[in-house]
Design an enzyme around this catalytic site. Structure first.
Site, PDB file in Angstrom:
ATOM      1  N   ASN A 169       1.218  -1.738  -6.543  1.00 17.71           N
ATOM      2  CA  ASN A 169       2.825  -0.726  -6.690  1.00 17.71           C
ATOM      3  C   ASN A 169       2.540  -0.115  -8.018  1.00 17.71           C
ATOM      4  OD1 ASN A 169       4.061  -1.415  -4.287  1.00 17.71           O
ATOM      5  ND2 ASN A 169       4.360  -3.606  -5.197  1.00 17.71           N
ATOM      6  N   ARG A 174      -0.554   2.990 -15.349  1.00 20.34           N
ATOM      7  CA  ARG A 174      -0.113   1.735 -16.116  1.00 20.34           C
ATOM      8  C   ARG A 174      -1.511   0.842 -15.577  1.00 20.34           C
ATOM      9  NH1 ARG A 174       3.487  -1.625 -17.051  1.00 20.34           N
ATOM     10  NH2 ARG A 174       4.042  -3.524 -15.883  1.00 20.34           N
ATOM     11  N   ARG A 224       1.864  -9.938 -11.013  1.00 17.16           N
ATOM     12  CA  ARG A 224       0.526  -9.724 -10.838  1.00 17.16           C
ATOM     13  C   ARG A 224      -0.233 -10.733 -11.769  1.00 17.16           C
ATOM     14  NH1 ARG A 224       2.772  -5.206 -12.181  1.00 17.16           N
ATOM     15  NH2 ARG A 224       3.061  -3.618 -10.638  1.00 17.16           N
ATOM     16  N   LYS A 268      -5.818  -2.926   1.998  1.00 15.94           N
ATOM     17  CA  LYS A 268      -5.997  -1.631   1.078  1.00 15.94           C
ATOM     18  C   LYS A 268      -6.859  -2.067   0.189  1.00 15.94           C
ATOM     19  CE  LYS A 268      -4.310   0.054  -2.113  1.00 15.94           C
ATOM     20  NZ  LYS A 268      -3.538   0.629  -3.430  1.00 15.94           N
ATOM     21  N   PRO A 285     -10.064   2.846   2.226  1.00 17.07           N
ATOM     22  CA  PRO A 285      -8.675   2.132   1.778  1.00 17.07           C
ATOM     23  C   PRO A 285      -7.482   3.137   2.202  1.00 17.07           C
ATOM     24  CG  PRO A 285     -10.395   2.426   0.055  1.00 17.07           C
ATOM     25  CD  PRO A 285     -11.035   3.070   1.307  1.00 17.07           C
ATOM     26  N   ASP A 287      -3.707   4.273   1.512  1.00 13.38           N
ATOM     27  CA  ASP A 287      -2.715   4.062   1.087  1.00 13.38           C
ATOM     28  C   ASP A 287      -1.702   5.090   1.376  1.00 13.38           C
ATOM     29  OD1 ASP A 287      -3.961   6.280  -0.206  1.00 13.38           O
ATOM     30  OD2 ASP A 287      -3.691   5.530  -2.348  1.00 13.38           O
ATOM     31  N   HIS A 289      -1.144   8.202  -0.065  1.00 13.36           N
ATOM     32  CA  HIS A 289      -2.032   9.433  -0.113  1.00 13.36           C
ATOM     33  C   HIS A 289      -2.673   9.688   1.213  1.00 13.36           C
ATOM     34  CE1 HIS A 289      -0.773  10.900  -4.176  1.00 13.36           C
ATOM     35  NE2 HIS A 289      -1.206   9.751  -4.459  1.00 13.36           N
ATOM     36  N   PHE A 336      -9.198  12.489  -0.812  1.00  8.83           N
ATOM     37  CA  PHE A 336      -8.153  11.492  -1.635  1.00  8.83           C
ATOM     38  C   PHE A 336      -8.040  12.313  -3.014  1.00  8.83           C
ATOM     39  CE2 PHE A 336      -7.269   8.492  -4.723  1.00  8.83           C
ATOM     40  CZ  PHE A 336      -5.829   7.965  -4.567  1.00  8.83           C
TER      41      PHE A 336
END
Length: 362
Positions: A169, A174, A224, A268, A285, A287, A289, A336
């Protein structure tokens, strides 16, 4: 650029490797553009500054610096010192991070070439792969001319696993910040370049120690922090870093399942690791997108789906594998990258360049 660096270059067309796309499309989070067209990061526990022209990649290697303790090691050292004073024990329990086997100030040309070949997987001809993928898929043929040289990196599994646990997330900016913070807390200083100290990526042993979760929460990792701490402990219980590296020998499905036993790793993230550090080049993967790309350009019946269920996830992944074959994960990375807003300017630049070439031919 510091004077204390050595230059190595090798022939490589932009159609085989584009640094600006490959190094910032969300595979690795330790590369920074320090000057226009100059990328600084770590390969093989050494700091490199990379750049390119139309025919070559230029690699400036920076020498290994002097060992100095990380902030967390300094804290451990002070705690151990107090404990020894109380118990009159002379044993030093402070742990230090390992650099790796090679401590040469500069690597020789004979060692740099295979290092770069391995990291960028240069034995794979992207021009040939792009031609095959374009023949197999009209959408790829339309998108790919503006995104040449998007290459999958062959990363260290430890760095790959914990970087992508940080990705939960999160956006690329970040994630990059958290990975840098993790290295400052639990890695070891390697070298200081232009006033910035670069640290090695932490060893699993460091991340598995008691108190790591609390420290990471204090430094903004949120939930996390628990995933990082618990996963490190699970890896140690399974046999340490050797166990993680041994997953490379497993078939895709088994490798994927084993990775998902670690805290914070779902389908993912497991596929990201399979693709980027486990050698499973057909891993996809999926996601947000990739789901949007699939629904828009390949599987229109998915447009009514509100969430990516396990069934939808597998349908998308299998569809890409059917189209693109053994290297489907690589082809997916091109699509991607082309869908990321951060690369919109590249589309314009490439279009203008192609128009100019057409005019010259006329």
């Amino acid at each position: 650029m510091t004077a204390s660096s050595k230059l190595f270059k090798f022939a490589c067309k932009k159609s085989e490797l584009r640094l600006d796309i490959t190094l910032q499309c969300g595979q690795s989070f330790r590369w920074r553009e320090v000057n226009p067209g100059q990328w600084r990061g770590m390969i093989g526990n050494r700091v490199w500054t990379l750049s390119q022209d139309d025919s070559h990649i230029f690699c400036h290697q920076h020498p290994l610096g002097q060992d100095s303790p990380t902030p967390q090691e300094e804290k451990n050292k002070r705690t151990n010192s107090r404990n020894r004073s109380r118990s009159h024990c002379a044993a030093n329990t402070t742990k230090t991070s390992e650099r790796g086997n090679n401590t040469e100030t500069f690597l020789s040309t004979e060692k740099i070439e295979p290092l770069m070949n391995d990291y960028f997987q240069l034995d794979v001809s992207l021009e040939k792969m792009y031609a095959l993928w374009s023949k197999a898929d009209q959408n790829f043929a339309h998108v790919s001319p503006q995104f040449p040289g998007v290459r999958m990196l062959n990363q260290d599994p430890v760095e790959n696993v914990f970087s992508f646990i940080c990705s939960s997330n999160n956006n690329i900016q970040r994630i990059t910040m958290l990975v840098d913070r993790l290295c400052k807390l639990y890695g070891s200083p390697v070298v200081t370049v232009d006033g910035t100290t670069w640290n090695s990526f932490p060893r699993v042993t460091s991340l598995a120690e008691s108190g790591v979760e609390e420290t990471l929460r204090e430094h903004g990792f949120g939930y996390r922090a628990k995933f990082i701490s618990k996963s490190a402990q699970m890896i140690m219980e399974n046999g340490g870093e050797e166990w993680l590296f041994s997953l490379r020998k497993l078939p895709y499905e088994e490798c994927h399942s084993q990775l998902m036993t670690l805290n914070g790793i779902g389908a993912k993230v497991s596929d990201c690791i399979c693709l980027m550090s486990m050698g499973h080049l057909g891993a996809i993967p999926v996601d947000t997108h990739v789901f949007q790309i699939a629904a828009r350009d390949y599987l229109p019946h998915l447009r009514s789906c509100k969430t990516v269920t396990d069934k939808v996830y597998k349908e998308i992944a299998n569809h890409f594998r059917q189209i693109f074959g053994e290297y489907a994960g690589w082809a997916h990375s091109v699509l991607f990258s082309a869908d990321l807003k951060k690369f919109d300017s590249l589309k314009k630049d490439e279009s203008e360049e192609q128009n100019q070439k057409k005019k010259k031919k006329k």
